[in-house]
Structures are given as C-alpha cells and as structure tokens.
Design a protein around this motif. Structure first.
Motif, short mmCIF file in Angstrom:
data_model
loop_
_atom_site.label_atom_id
_atom_site.label_comp_id
_atom_site.label_asym_id
_atom_site.label_seq_id
_atom_site.Cartn_x
_atom_site.Cartn_y
_atom_site.Cartn_z
N GLY A 71 -45.94 -60.01 49.53
CA GLY A 71 -47.02 -60.51 48.69
C GLY A 71 -46.63 -60.82 47.27
O GLY A 71 -47.44 -61.35 46.51
N THR A 72 -45.39 -60.49 46.88
CA THR A 72 -44.95 -60.85 45.53
C THR A 72 -45.02 -62.36 45.41
O THR A 72 -44.46 -63.08 46.24
CB THR A 72 -43.51 -60.38 45.27
N PRO A 73 -45.72 -62.88 44.40
CA PRO A 73 -45.80 -64.34 44.26
C PRO A 73 -44.40 -64.95 44.12
O PRO A 73 -43.55 -64.42 43.40
CB PRO A 73 -46.61 -64.53 42.97
N LEU A 74 -44.19 -66.02 44.85
CA LEU A 74 -42.88 -66.67 44.80
C LEU A 74 -42.68 -67.31 43.44
O LEU A 74 -43.54 -68.06 42.97
CB LEU A 74 -42.77 -67.74 45.89
N PRO A 75 -41.58 -67.01 42.78
CA PRO A 75 -41.32 -67.57 41.45
C PRO A 75 -40.87 -69.04 41.56
O PRO A 75 -39.73 -69.33 41.90
CB PRO A 75 -40.20 -66.68 40.90
N ALA A 76 -41.77 -69.96 41.29
CA ALA A 76 -41.48 -71.38 41.42
C ALA A 76 -40.30 -71.79 40.55
O ALA A 76 -39.48 -72.63 40.95
CB ALA A 76 -42.71 -72.21 41.05
N SER A 77 -40.16 -71.19 39.38
CA SER A 77 -39.06 -71.57 38.49
C SER A 77 -37.70 -71.22 39.08
O SER A 77 -36.70 -71.87 38.77
CB SER A 77 -39.23 -70.91 37.12
N LEU A 78 -37.64 -70.23 39.97
CA LEU A 78 -36.38 -69.87 40.61
C LEU A 78 -35.89 -71.00 41.50
O LEU A 78 -34.70 -71.22 41.64
CB LEU A 78 -36.55 -68.58 41.42
N LEU B 259 -36.12 -60.76 38.46
CA LEU B 259 -37.38 -60.22 37.94
C LEU B 259 -37.89 -61.00 36.73
O LEU B 259 -39.09 -61.10 36.51
CB LEU B 259 -37.23 -58.75 37.60
N ALA B 260 -36.98 -61.58 35.97
CA ALA B 260 -37.39 -62.35 34.79
C ALA B 260 -38.15 -63.61 35.18
O ALA B 260 -38.89 -64.17 34.37
CB ALA B 260 -36.16 -62.72 33.96
N TYR B 261 -38.00 -64.07 36.42
CA TYR B 261 -38.69 -65.27 36.88
C TYR B 261 -40.14 -64.98 37.31
O TYR B 261 -40.90 -65.89 37.55
CB TYR B 261 -37.94 -65.91 38.05
N LEU B 262 -40.50 -63.71 37.43
CA LEU B 262 -41.85 -63.36 37.84
C LEU B 262 -42.80 -63.37 36.65
O LEU B 262 -42.40 -63.09 35.52
CB LEU B 262 -41.86 -61.97 38.48
N ALA B 263 -44.05 -63.64 36.93
CA ALA B 263 -45.07 -63.57 35.89
C ALA B 263 -45.17 -62.13 35.39
O ALA B 263 -44.94 -61.18 36.15
CB ALA B 263 -46.41 -64.04 36.45
N ASP B 264 -45.53 -61.97 34.13
CA ASP B 264 -45.63 -60.63 33.53
C ASP B 264 -46.48 -59.69 34.38
O ASP B 264 -46.13 -58.52 34.56
CB ASP B 264 -46.21 -60.71 32.12
#
Length: 145
Positions: free
Chosen positions: A20-27, A56-61
């Motif tokens: 369920g962790t949102p996929l980091p689009a920027s990755l 982890l830096a690509y995830l929303a805060d």
C-alpha cells in the motif's frame, strides 16, 4: 544458447516497503542511464534501484515515516542484462543461466521485462558469476542497462 550480457557499472539495492505504500512517480523518472523497477503486490512494494538512490526520499512526507519503519533493504548487487530481445516462446533461458550460477554457489535476483531479463548477483560474488557465465560461452560487456 549463448548471450552477451551487459554489466552495469552501478551497484543495486532491493528495497521492501509495506503493502500500500504509494508508488513514488518521481522514481520512475530517473535518468535514462539508470535502471530501476517497481513491483507492487498485495503484501509488499519492491523497488530495485542503484545504491546511490535514496528510495525513501522519493516518498511523500506523509508516507515516509511509516515506510521507513518497515523498510528492508538487501545490497549491493551486480546487475547483468541479457542483450537480446527474448521471444516469449523461448524455453529454459533463465534455467540455464541460474543453473550455471547455482553450480558455483551464486544466488540470484531476477527481473524480467517484456523484452529481456536482468540477472543480479551479490556484488561480492560478481567475479565468480562472471567466470561461470563466460565458462558457459556467454560474453560480458560493461554498459548502461
């Protein structure tokens, strides 16, 4: 059947994040010379990326703290891409490769795409893996995946 493998100059890490962790689009928008893949299942999100990428830096805060508390990572891996477009009707390609690596005690992490396969091995077993693959008639060149 022998292949040319392209070996990446980068080392890679396999990350596990909670389901369920949102996929980091920027990755997904890493530079074109950097290979990465994201897989989501009902039990996890797995991300394969260069060790230089702070996943982890690509995830929303809002998602970072939860993901970080459950984050697991295995690294470093050396990565090899089969430099061929593999038809879906081909049988036993990975079996032959993984059997050769198994015979010398090298574990693998494999990623398949529509066109080809990527074989990753623990970085400390890279030389043994290369020797085994070359011994099976394969060629290894260094390049971008």
């Amino acid at each position: 059947m022998s292949f040319t493998f392209i070996e990446s100059a980068h080392q890679f890490a396999v990350h596990r994040l909670p389901a369920g962790t949102p996929l980091p689009a920027s990755l997904i928008n890493l530079p074109a010379d950097q290979f990465a893949t994201v897989t989501r299942t009902t039990t996890e999100v797995s991300i394969l990326a260069p060790t230089t990428v702070d996943v982890l830096a690509y995830l929303a805060d809002a998602d970072r703290a939860t993901a970080a508390s459950h984050h697991k990572v295995q690294q470093p891996f050396a990565a090899f891409k089969i430099d061929a477009q593999l038809d879906f009707s081909l049988v036993g390609i990975l079996a032959g490769i993984t059997t050769a690596l198994k015979s010398v005690g090298v574990s693998v992490f494999v990623v398949s795409t529509y066109d080809t396969d990527f074989v990753l091995v623990p970085a400390d077993k890279r030389s043994v893996a290369v020797e085994a693959l070359v011994g099976q008639g394969h060629t290894i060149v260094v390049g971008a995946l």
